[in-house]
Design a protein around this motif. Sequence first.
Motif, PDB file in Angstrom:
ATOM      1  N   ILE A  95     -39.355 -70.224  -4.297  1.00 33.27           N
ATOM      2  CA  ILE A  95     -38.292 -69.219  -4.480  1.00 33.27           C
ATOM      3  C   ILE A  95     -37.649 -68.972  -3.118  1.00 33.27           C
ATOM      4  O   ILE A  95     -38.225 -68.312  -2.260  1.00 33.27           O
ATOM      5  N   HIS A  96     -36.470 -69.527  -2.921  1.00 30.46           N
ATOM      6  CA  HIS A  96     -35.802 -69.358  -1.624  1.00 30.46           C
ATOM      7  C   HIS A  96     -35.119 -68.011  -1.577  1.00 30.46           C
ATOM      8  O   HIS A  96     -34.350 -67.675  -2.469  1.00 30.46           O
ATOM      9  N   HIS A  97     -35.434 -67.238  -0.551  1.00 36.09           N
ATOM     10  CA  HIS A  97     -34.757 -65.958  -0.405  1.00 36.09           C
ATOM     11  C   HIS A  97     -34.679 -65.611   1.075  1.00 36.09           C
ATOM     12  O   HIS A  97     -35.413 -66.171   1.889  1.00 36.09           O
ATOM     13  N   GLU A  98     -33.758 -64.700   1.407  1.00 33.01           N
ATOM     14  CA  GLU A  98     -33.568 -64.347   2.818  1.00 33.01           C
ATOM     15  C   GLU A  98     -34.521 -63.246   3.267  1.00 33.01           C
ATOM     16  O   GLU A  98     -34.944 -63.225   4.412  1.00 33.01           O
ATOM     17  N   ALA A  99     -34.831 -62.328   2.372  1.00 32.02           N
ATOM     18  CA  ALA A  99     -35.722 -61.223   2.754  1.00 32.02           C
ATOM     19  C   ALA A  99     -36.288 -60.547   1.512  1.00 32.02           C
ATOM     20  O   ALA A  99     -35.732 -60.683   0.417  1.00 32.02           O
ATOM     21  N   ILE A 100     -37.397 -59.854   1.710  1.00 34.70           N
ATOM     22  CA  ILE A 100     -37.918 -58.990   0.652  1.00 34.70           C
ATOM     23  C   ILE A 100     -37.876 -57.563   1.181  1.00 34.70           C
ATOM     24  O   ILE A 100     -38.467 -57.273   2.213  1.00 34.70           O
ATOM     25  N   ILE A 101     -37.161 -56.697   0.500  1.00 39.84           N
ATOM     26  CA  ILE A 101     -37.105 -55.295   0.927  1.00 39.84           C
ATOM     27  C   ILE A 101     -37.851 -54.458  -0.116  1.00 39.84           C
ATOM     28  O   ILE A 101     -37.642 -54.638  -1.317  1.00 39.84           O
ATOM     29  N   THR A 102     -38.724 -53.582   0.358  1.00 36.59           N
ATOM     30  CA  THR A 102     -39.446 -52.737  -0.605  1.00 36.59           C
ATOM     31  C   THR A 102     -39.238 -51.263  -0.272  1.00 36.59           C
ATOM     32  O   THR A 102     -38.951 -50.904   0.873  1.00 36.59           O
ATOM     33  N   ASP A 103     -39.382 -50.433  -1.276  1.00 37.90           N
ATOM     34  CA  ASP A 103     -39.214 -48.987  -1.088  1.00 37.90           C
ATOM     35  C   ASP A 103     -40.131 -48.248  -2.062  1.00 37.90           C
ATOM     36  O   ASP A 103     -40.013 -48.403  -3.278  1.00 37.90           O
ATOM     37  N   LYS A 104     -41.061 -47.477  -1.485  1.00 33.27           N
ATOM     38  CA  LYS A 104     -41.976 -46.708  -2.335  1.00 33.27           C
ATOM     39  C   LYS A 104     -41.416 -45.326  -2.635  1.00 33.27           C
ATOM     40  O   LYS A 104     -41.929 -44.610  -3.479  1.00 33.27           O
ATOM     41  N   ASN A 105     -40.403 -44.988  -1.894  1.00 33.82           N
ATOM     42  CA  ASN A 105     -39.905 -43.628  -1.944  1.00 33.82           C
ATOM     43  C   ASN A 105     -38.873 -43.414  -3.053  1.00 33.82           C
ATOM     44  O   ASN A 105     -37.793 -42.900  -2.815  1.00 33.82           O
ATOM     45  N   VAL A 106     -39.220 -43.863  -4.261  1.00 37.91           N
ATOM     46  CA  VAL A 106     -38.272 -43.780  -5.367  1.00 37.91           C
ATOM     47  C   VAL A 106     -38.921 -43.058  -6.546  1.00 37.91           C
ATOM     48  O   VAL A 106     -40.136 -42.999  -6.649  1.00 37.91           O
ATOM     49  N   ALA A 107     -38.081 -42.513  -7.401  1.00 36.66           N
ATOM     50  CA  ALA A 107     -38.589 -41.882  -8.622  1.00 36.66           C
ATOM     51  C   ALA A 107     -37.720 -42.326  -9.782  1.00 36.66           C
ATOM     52  O   ALA A 107     -36.508 -42.528  -9.624  1.00 36.66           O
ATOM     53  N   LYS A 108     -38.351 -42.486 -10.925  1.00 36.62           N
ATOM     54  CA  LYS A 108     -37.597 -42.838 -12.129  1.00 36.62           C
ATOM     55  C   LYS A 108     -37.412 -41.582 -12.971  1.00 36.62           C
ATOM     56  O   LYS A 108     -38.386 -40.910 -13.309  1.00 36.62           O
ATOM     57  N   ILE A 109     -36.176 -41.250 -13.255  1.00 31.03           N
ATOM     58  CA  ILE A 109     -35.867 -40.069 -14.065  1.00 31.03           C
ATOM     59  C   ILE A 109     -35.318 -40.578 -15.392  1.00 31.03           C
ATOM     60  O   ILE A 109     -34.426 -41.431 -15.405  1.00 31.03           O
ATOM     61  N   SER A 110     -35.835 -40.046 -16.502  1.00 30.07           N
ATOM     62  CA  SER A 110     -35.382 -40.533 -17.802  1.00 30.07           C
ATOM     63  C   SER A 110     -34.990 -39.382 -18.714  1.00 30.07           C
ATOM     64  O   SER A 110     -35.637 -38.335 -18.702  1.00 30.07           O
ATOM     65  N   VAL A 111     -33.954 -39.598 -19.492  1.00 34.28           N
ATOM     66  CA  VAL A 111     -33.634 -38.652 -20.565  1.00 34.28           C
ATOM     67  C   VAL A 111     -33.869 -39.382 -21.889  1.00 34.28           C
ATOM     68  O   VAL A 111     -33.537 -40.552 -22.028  1.00 34.28           O
TER      69      VAL A 111
END
Length: 405
Positions: A328-344
């Motif tokens: 899988i060729h890719h330039e970078a992997i960016i991760t973020d733990k600081n997220v929340a999923k809000i659902s209605v």
Amino acid sequence: MARIVMKFGGTSVADLDCIRNVAQRVKKETANNNQVVVFVSAMAGTTDQLVKWVEQISPLNDAREYDMVVSSGEQITAGLLALALQDSGVPARSWLGWQIPFKTNKMHGAARIDKIGTDEITKRLEEGTVCVIAGFQGISDDNRITTLGRGGTDTSAVALAAALNADRCDIYTDVEGVYTADPRIVPKAQKLDKITYEEMLELASLGAKILQTRSVAMAMSHKVRVQVLSSFTNKPGTMVVDEDEIVEKQIVSGITYAKDEAKVTLVGVHNTPGIASEVFILLADGNINVDMIIQNETQDGKKTDLTFTVAEKDLGKAQNILKSATNIHHEAIITDKNVAKISVIGVGMRSHAGVAASMFKTLADKRINIQVISTSEIKISVLIDAEYTELAVRALHTTYGLDAQ
Ligand code: ASP
Ligand code: MG
């Protein structure tokens, strides 16, 4: 006369006083000549402790021995409740999962129920005995103890309610029912009298930890009448019912949030057929559940960014899998733990336009940026910066007219 299955969660059997209180509730149900089966969880905190011990003694543990250990908390509460019932004059006896038996497959730690024996329980119920059963556990064809996944006592109870054709399955917990939002962060949240199976299924899988998701799916397919209620008050709880039992349908019934998600972006992936399948097959092989997904190609169409979310606990594993995937060729992997999923969530969405639009407008008015969006027929989810979780949930609660007066 009715046939009732009652389930008491860990906080409802947290100590001996709680268990005595449960016995009184059970006694009340038997007073009207009802047949009663009771499922118990382990005392609050016990299963967590058992899991910790297993992990400490053997980090890469044998799942069959894991189940042997973590299933043991329910044995204690089942026996204690049977004793408390006998002492208050109610004929009662306890069973472990294998004695019923709850036959399951061999997926230790997350086993599925294949078949439940009902002959003995039916006979005992007809004799007037209260049947107390340890939840969360079963037995495989290999004669090994299995467990049904954390929170699995809900599934034990609903499964037997279905097999016995019970009139009701009451799930006792420490909250008064299902709320329009988490009352700890939305003081104006309201208890719902009724909710549909489908909405409950979404709520359960979106992080409202009231019922194990599988128990709701099972209740829905077998039409088990489930009630969620508190063992600490005497108020009616929330009934989980078919859609046609709800006359006044809300457009939105509930707002949920989940902070235990992480976002992964693969930047500059070659935009050729088969890349997405490659990425997600690798993750699936690693037993990693992917939730929301978006893909955006660059203007020349040669490259694409692939963004998706996984459970925060799986993030490290997901990163390792992607890093070692050399094709899988890719330039970078960016991760973020600081997220929340809000659902209605709401079945009324099917017949009302503009629900998504008002969600996005509400968030925009609060200057909250939406990172990822996903929808189903009765749900809209967005991923936002975790810092704005409370603000977003409260604002949406007001937007959809859910605030208590
Ligand atoms: N005792 C188990 C757990 O804590 C099962 C249950 O309570 O439903 O996950
Ligand atoms: Mg639970």
